[in-house]
Scaffold this active site. Sequence first.
Site, PDB file in Angstrom:
ATOM      1  CB  THR A  24      -0.944   0.039   1.225  1.00 38.01           C
ATOM      2  OG1 THR A  24      -0.138  -0.074   2.406  1.00 38.01           O
ATOM      3  CG2 THR A  24      -1.945  -1.107   1.191  1.00 38.01           C
ATOM      4  CB  CYS A 161      16.530   5.800  -4.407  1.00 40.91           C
ATOM      5  SG  CYS A 161      16.132   6.722  -2.910  1.00 40.91           S
ATOM      6  CB  SER A 191       8.438   9.899  -4.404  1.00 38.24           C
ATOM      7  OG  SER A 191       9.572   9.943  -5.236  1.00 38.24           O
ATOM      8  CD  GLU A 216      19.394   8.552   1.379  1.00 38.28           C
ATOM      9  OE1 GLU A 216      18.883   7.808   2.243  1.00 38.28           O
ATOM     10  OE2 GLU A 216      19.048   8.566   0.197  1.00 38.28           O
ATOM     11  CE  LYS A 219      20.206   3.586   4.561  1.00 44.51           C
ATOM     12  NZ  LYS A 219      18.775   3.931   4.465  1.00 44.51           N
ATOM     13  CG  HIS A 256      16.808  10.639  -5.445  1.00 41.75           C
ATOM     14  ND1 HIS A 256      15.629  11.259  -5.134  1.00 41.75           N
ATOM     15  CD2 HIS A 256      16.973   9.676  -4.484  1.00 41.75           C
ATOM     16  CE1 HIS A 256      15.102  10.708  -4.055  1.00 41.75           C
ATOM     17  NE2 HIS A 256      15.882   9.751  -3.644  1.00 41.75           N
ATOM     18  CG  ASN A 342      12.955   8.981  -6.162  1.00 42.31           C
ATOM     19  OD1 ASN A 342      12.598   9.656  -7.139  1.00 42.31           O
ATOM     20  ND2 ASN A 342      12.281   8.939  -5.049  1.00 42.31           N
TER      21      ASN A 342
END
Lengths: 364, 364, 364, 364
Positions: A24, A161, A191, A216, A219, A256, A342
């Site tokens: 969802t 992403c 998003s 982030e 990563k 992105h 992304n």
Amino acid sequence: MPRPYATKGEIIMNQIPVAVLGATGSVGQRFISLLDNHPWFKVVALAASDRSAGQKYSQATRWILDTPMPDYAKDMIIAPASVEAVQAKIVFSALHSDVAKELEPQFAKAGVAVCSNASSFRQAEDVPLLLPEVNANHIHLVKEQRKIRNWSGCIITNPNCTSTGLTVALKALDDAFGVKKVFAVSLQALSGAGYPGVSSLDIMDNIIPNVGNGGEEEKVETEPRKMLGKLNQNKIDFADIKFSAHTNRVAVIDGHTVCASVEFSSPPADIQSVLQILNSYQAPAEARELPSAPKPVIHLREEADRPQPRLDRLTGKGMSTVVGRVRKDSLFDIKFVVLSHNTIRGAAGGSIYNAELLVNEGLL
Amino acid sequence: MPRPYATKGEIIMNQIPVAVLGATGSVGQRFISLLDNHPWFKVVALAASDRSAGQKYSQATRWILDTPMPDYAKDMIIAPASVEAVQAKIVFSALHSDVAKELEPQFAKAGVAVCSNASSFRQAEDVPLLLPEVNANHIHLVKEQRKIRNWSGCIITNPNCTSTGLTVALKALDDAFGVKKVFAVSLQALSGAGYPGVSSLDIMDNIIPNVGNGGEEEKVETEPRKMLGKLNQNKIDFADIKFSAHTNRVAVIDGHTVCASVEFSSPPADIQSVLQILNSYQAPAEARELPSAPKPVIHLREEADRPQPRLDRLTGKGMSTVVGRVRKDSLFDIKFVVLSHNTIRGAAGGSIYNAELLVNEGLL
Amino acid sequence: MPRPYATKGEIIMNQIPVAVLGATGSVGQRFISLLDNHPWFKVVALAASDRSAGQKYSQATRWILDTPMPDYAKDMIIAPASVEAVQAKIVFSALHSDVAKELEPQFAKAGVAVCSNASSFRQAEDVPLLLPEVNANHIHLVKEQRKIRNWSGCIITNPNCTSTGLTVALKALDDAFGVKKVFAVSLQALSGAGYPGVSSLDIMDNIIPNVGNGGEEEKVETEPRKMLGKLNQNKIDFADIKFSAHTNRVAVIDGHTVCASVEFSSPPADIQSVLQILNSYQAPAEARELPSAPKPVIHLREEADRPQPRLDRLTGKGMSTVVGRVRKDSLFDIKFVVLSHNTIRGAAGGSIYNAELLVNEGLL
Amino acid sequence: MPRPYATKGEIIMNQIPVAVLGATGSVGQRFISLLDNHPWFKVVALAASDRSAGQKYSQATRWILDTPMPDYAKDMIIAPASVEAVQAKIVFSALHSDVAKELEPQFAKAGVAVCSNASSFRQAEDVPLLLPEVNANHIHLVKEQRKIRNWSGCIITNPNCTSTGLTVALKALDDAFGVKKVFAVSLQALSGAGYPGVSSLDIMDNIIPNVGNGGEEEKVETEPRKMLGKLNQNKIDFADIKFSAHTNRVAVIDGHTVCASVEFSSPPADIQSVLQILNSYQAPAEARELPSAPKPVIHLREEADRPQPRLDRLTGKGMSTVVGRVRKDSLFDIKFVVLSHNTIRGAAGGSIYNAELLVNEGLL
């Protein structure tokens, strides 16, 4: 295990039953959209949290994509996200990391191939972190994974992403000139934070100079090193590249953008050589003709002000990496801008591409 | 020249007559707004292109600030931008570079002090490029300028709005640790492009990874080196710092954000030392108590997601430089985010601060 | 009750202790901001949900205003929102309606004047729904309220933020020409939905043609009728005006815009008469000189494209109602556009203005 | 004139040569995009102002659509917009009204069918103002036009983009219940103003409560009356409906939203009847199966918060009219929200649909 579905070069006679976990949410919706009319995969189950389970998908979901909800999904009854309730050969996981950590191994143990968008297992030594157009051969790490963990299924992951487009561009450059150092600053779309995600009051007329509370950046500094590394006797030797990353959230819906400066070990004589390398980059042969393979892998823009997320994010159906503004850098060798969708290339589309590779390599 | 207006420490008895060139544009509007009730300066003329000349200011101008047009300006009749038509001791120039190149020397020759926001003379050897809280003593270059050019007036300039906040932060760091290399990526506001400037269709749900057709990056790589340089026998020795800049336009109304990574010659032992240096930075004594002096010069934010343009751009009435997210960098020594209001500190407010310094140093 | 604080015309010798309920939310933040240095009121308690209680205000709150958090609030310890924990003469309520319904009567019973922004009691027969510049005399309904409910305190309310500006404009028109029918379409700001409120993914490049799940339209069709009604022997006779409302959410941070068409019982001969009536409208005498009284009550703009929320919402410190584009309507008599700052005049500022009126009328 | 191209029911054997006037602007770009692979039409010329003429289309154009520029257009050399330079059977005009006024009659005189998006001739008595799904039979007015003006070509027009969706919805309602009065308030997209059009500084965090300097409202109050009128012996009897319109510009890229309240002469018993009428509306038979015919004509949404421009504007490839929130109105009979893609259905797509009708009716 008999594989009725696919071997290299065979025609797919029957579709493979797949499911989406976390169906969802915003990435779940992309999975459902991209799997509509997929030539190999048939969605047989949609699973979500207990709150939604038991409801029709169209009732439980606030659909946020600008393409309509596929008909096939509308009347499906949402299953709970458990091994018992979800019968499929492949599950696509759009679960939050903490849930994924518990649940994905249960599926793998039960013989299911988990193609995960979650970060939980990306850095596990025996789990492939895959961009098929970059490191398709890392898929074979699943053999080791199955041996060590005694799983009949497996977990394969796609990267964060923000790392995605950057790593594709770096792969082409690394093959040609040897990448040593990378400075990267992201301007990331909304998003990427899921739904409802970022409050409008936080981002209108604003930027937020931090994504994922700092995680982030770590990563982006780590994941490309694994993907640009070498599979060496059942483990990955990380690439010897140093990264520095700054990450920012901006008022863009999808796509992105990363500004990067790169230092090479064997710098090219001129920018023209760089352009040619980027322009001619191809995915490894085994990843080239899959249904979700990006065409082209890299789309090089030569205008002075591209790529731009709104105009370029859907290049190659959102699977291509778009590179532009390649020019000399005064500290390192070159600098450029790279854009990647992304939630397509960087999330759902990437997991599906990974699953296609798994099938095609006879590893399902 | 007798200076009836101001000397160090004197009370200002009479206000100095000033004018604004390019008064109808976005920077011109900021000048008019900031000069409202200025303790030293009185606006006696507003000049603009021939198209507007002869009209009332309130009729000729599409006012775009969210503070109202000051009453004093409403009924002023716009003068043509010529030496004959504009009688003032100081003119603030918000002219386009090509017009500024012609016009500003005419005013300087006629005995007027031109405080310019245009880029035309920023790199001229005998023209001060000033941020008073950084390099107040460079103002004395005007003596050389007057000698060489045989002017009774002068031209002094403020830097490009993207260089501004970055240079302030670098000054504090350079004094303490010696800055060697700087990577800088900007996320720049729309007001930096003037009015009408950027089309809404170009920036909604988008970013433009290029500002000023590439020229902005060159400015960011050059201007800080002049300002961080040393005044040495009537010329500036540029600082020996290497810059690499990427510039981007984002959907923010006011406030330029820069992500920077910096390498030092004498790196500090820890981040705490860096924070302390930034926190305690003060303007040179002669620039500290002027009416437009930023208070504080640097506002250090310790939250994980600040500075943010919408929330922080008006810090210190838009004159302060806001720094945050100071942390270790894996390639250089530290990285951080710096924000500066581009039409206040980075343009009109900067020129006014320069003019105050000129007056205070007895150089008017 | 002796009133040591204020009577008409007296100088305020001691400040009145006040509290804010729901202090961490977006309207709560506006209360705290507007009460900074208030000449009559001193904030002695900030209350919020149990989750925040016990923490310092600056730690528990994600501050979203672009003006800084007032110093007085930073170190205050958040109290639970209960009669026992909050000692004040006046409480300003920014509670959600369901909580307000329970809690506000407890305060009123305990002798506290509750100035509420919640909708829970707006339509109760004995509760004033107040815009002091419109219906200041309705404040006297609190006498009836105290009698009926046997309260020593009271509840007074301000209307829904979308009704606010519209009702002010209609009041001026109704006095002059008799308003019979009103067609109203709102374009409402994001801050009206609280924080985090509207997801950025829902509103970027979008509008949402529904506010409050339809309930907003009913409020706009009902509340003005009460405020434009007459206080008649301890009850309000609603004005005999028919409303039709459409409400929309748009990508604006602050400032609700309403497009209205109005039919009169005694239409004016020309638009000029309408302009003159709007321009000269004044608040009732008892509401005119209060600290938060809007100056002017109505600011009439004559440009073809005003009011605009970004440019005009702070007119009169956000307390004025801005009206523009007054012109003939082809179905009714006139049409116009009205703008009001939804979290200042339409929420926190309105409640404070109400409290000032209560004090000034000797009803505290 | 022999028509080798098409008659009713025939298969199209050869494509009809068409041209686009004003090809570089935002509506011109939509024409070029929508004509890519059109089954009947082949673009043989692109014309624009003298400034662009002589250049390749891809060089002269700043492409702003998020779908790529069609290959066929890239290398076409832009022609000057003159009858001599443009050889085609049909020209699609995206010219500004003032230019269109001069140029379109020259093409019509020379035997060309001009399908115009400009407003210049919309109100001429002998010029059809067409929405084929509404008033297809008005196309026959071109016979009268040719007779009166002695033209072998013709001019046919499509309405203003704000009138478009509203008129489609009203047509269905008028047929069933008789429409007498309409209140309409628009929230219009940025692309309606062309490119560069609206400055980002004017619309970020803002709305502009005026479109086309007021002229838009007059169009919305007039054009639907012509389209909903009856063709009666070579002239149109305007429908007897009164309109009141307010128009606003909002921060949406594509898609005009209109809030409407409608009074009927024969009101339905309940809302259900209205929904059923809207749901079952069909285009006149002759306009139903054309290549650009919207499918469905009206898409009725039953959710409480739809239509929304970002999510719904591409319904039926941008040619459908999307209606939602149909409910009782307290002043008139019903109210609803209607959305239409302004540069597809409301501009370029509309003109192409008109041209298809012209061909199909044997009037080319």
